[in-house]
Write a protein that holds these residues in place. Structure first.
Motif, PDB file in Angstrom:
ATOM      1  N   ASP A 154       0.878  -1.160   0.046  1.00 41.00           N
ATOM      2  CA  ASP A 154       0.166  -0.060  -0.067  1.00 41.00           C
ATOM      3  C   ASP A 154       0.871   1.405   0.085  1.00 41.00           C
ATOM      4  OD1 ASP A 154      -2.370  -1.257  -0.069  1.00 41.00           O
ATOM      5  OD2 ASP A 154      -2.805  -1.182   2.034  1.00 41.00           O
ATOM      6  N   ALA A 155       2.213   1.117   0.808  1.00 40.38           N
ATOM      7  CA  ALA A 155       2.748   2.515   0.837  1.00 40.38           C
ATOM      8  C   ALA A 155       3.506   2.632  -0.517  1.00 40.38           C
ATOM      9  CB  ALA A 155       3.747   2.271   1.920  1.00 40.38           C
ATOM     10  N   VAL A 156       4.074   1.750  -1.006  1.00 43.11           N
ATOM     11  CA  VAL A 156       4.634   1.806  -2.496  1.00 43.11           C
ATOM     12  C   VAL A 156       3.632   2.270  -3.405  1.00 43.11           C
ATOM     13  CG1 VAL A 156       5.780   0.499  -4.413  1.00 43.11           C
ATOM     14  CG2 VAL A 156       6.315   0.080  -2.075  1.00 43.11           C
ATOM     15  N   PHE A 157       2.395   1.627  -3.504  1.00 45.36           N
ATOM     16  CA  PHE A 157       1.245   2.093  -4.505  1.00 45.36           C
ATOM     17  C   PHE A 157       0.880   3.562  -4.268  1.00 45.36           C
ATOM     18  CE2 PHE A 157      -3.218   3.079  -5.469  1.00 45.36           C
ATOM     19  CZ  PHE A 157      -3.178   2.591  -6.811  1.00 45.36           C
ATOM     20  N   ASP A 158       0.752   4.019  -2.968  1.00 48.28           N
ATOM     21  CA  ASP A 158       0.203   5.459  -2.767  1.00 48.28           C
ATOM     22  C   ASP A 158       1.426   6.265  -3.148  1.00 48.28           C
ATOM     23  OD1 ASP A 158      -1.735   4.590  -1.523  1.00 48.28           O
ATOM     24  OD2 ASP A 158      -1.371   4.839   0.300  1.00 48.28           O
ATOM     25  N   ARG A 159       2.985   6.003  -2.798  1.00 48.52           N
ATOM     26  CA  ARG A 159       4.030   6.865  -3.499  1.00 48.52           C
ATOM     27  C   ARG A 159       4.050   6.756  -4.941  1.00 48.52           C
ATOM     28  NH1 ARG A 159       8.339   9.042  -0.967  1.00 48.52           N
ATOM     29  NH2 ARG A 159       6.741   9.219   0.760  1.00 48.52           N
ATOM     30  N   ILE A 160       3.779   5.900  -5.649  1.00 47.35           N
ATOM     31  CA  ILE A 160       3.712   5.955  -7.120  1.00 47.35           C
ATOM     32  C   ILE A 160       2.446   6.718  -7.528  1.00 47.35           C
ATOM     33  CG2 ILE A 160       3.251   4.516  -9.278  1.00 47.35           C
ATOM     34  CD1 ILE A 160       4.873   2.211  -7.628  1.00 47.35           C
ATOM     35  N   ALA A 161       1.201   6.554  -6.815  1.00 47.97           N
ATOM     36  CA  ALA A 161       0.014   7.104  -7.331  1.00 47.97           C
ATOM     37  C   ALA A 161      -0.099   8.552  -7.025  1.00 47.97           C
ATOM     38  CB  ALA A 161      -1.161   6.505  -6.606  1.00 47.97           C
ATOM     39  N   TYR A 162       0.718   8.936  -5.810  1.00 42.33           N
ATOM     40  CA  TYR A 162       0.582  10.319  -5.174  1.00 42.33           C
ATOM     41  C   TYR A 162       2.060  11.154  -5.189  1.00 42.33           C
ATOM     42  CZ  TYR A 162      -3.995   8.583  -3.900  1.00 42.33           C
ATOM     43  OH  TYR A 162      -5.306   8.231  -3.895  1.00 42.33           O
ATOM     44  N   GLY A 163       2.742  10.512  -5.419  1.00 44.25           N
ATOM     45  CA  GLY A 163       4.314  11.006  -5.396  1.00 44.25           C
ATOM     46  C   GLY A 163       4.434  11.705  -4.047  1.00 44.25           C
TER      47      GLY A 163
END
Length: 175
Positions: free
Chosen positions: A162-171
């Motif tokens: 989830d943390a990796v996805f959020d970083r990719i999605a939201y920068g």
């Protein structure tokens, strides 16, 4: 021969949204600018109050992530006149509840009590919002708990994904 490509059928149109019948409520704007919404439901002798402050984790300084959450967590951990233990004992003695939390968009302070204890619930709610102590020992304890929680979470695949996805999605945005 040629291979015909299968075409997926178009998704069905979603059904229309059902009508929501909200119960009647009253709205009043206080002199200090707060808007109060009151909804009466007399099935139980209970009063439930929620104070919503429109500032949450999205407002955290870039170099201090977690400020909103920690601040909310510390609100019930002591005021200028009551210790965390005093607050907990006082609210427990009347079978009420008092809490605070923060999400991305808001900080929420809640209280619930029987109608005969509502004055005490309001008093405690007011005290934690207007007179927070933020004692150093409570800040240190919250930091330690937060670090322990993060350490445990970093061992969970779902949290890391989830943390990796959020970083990719939201920068670098707080989301």
């Amino acid at each position: 021969g040629s291979v015909a490509s299968a075409q997926k059928p178009a998704p069905a149109d979603p059904p229309p949204l059902a009508k929501v019948n909200f119960p009647p409520y009253q709205t009043r704007k206080l002199p200090n600018g707060l808007t109060v919404y009151a909804l009466e439901y007399h099935e139980q002798p209970v009063v439930s109050v929620r104070l919503l402050i429109t500032a949450g984790a999205a407002n955290d300084p870039v170099d201090l992530p977690g400020v909103a959450s920690m601040t909310a967590d510390l609100l019930t951990e002591g005021t200028k006149t009551r210790s965390a233990t005093d607050i907990a004992k006082t609210i427990d003695q009347v079978g009420a509840s008092l809490g605070s939390s923060a999400d991305m968009e808001s900080t929420i302070i809640t209280a619930a009590s029987l109608t005969d204890s509502v004055d005490l619930a309001f008093e405690l709610m007011n005290d934690i919002v207007m007179n927070p102590q933020f004692a150093q020992q409570e800040i240190d304890r919250a930091k330690e708990q937060g670090m322990s929680g993060l350490t445990a979470s970093m061992e969970e695949a779902d949290f890391v994904a989830d943390a990796v996805f959020d970083r990719i999605a939201y920068g670098s945005h707080p989301y």
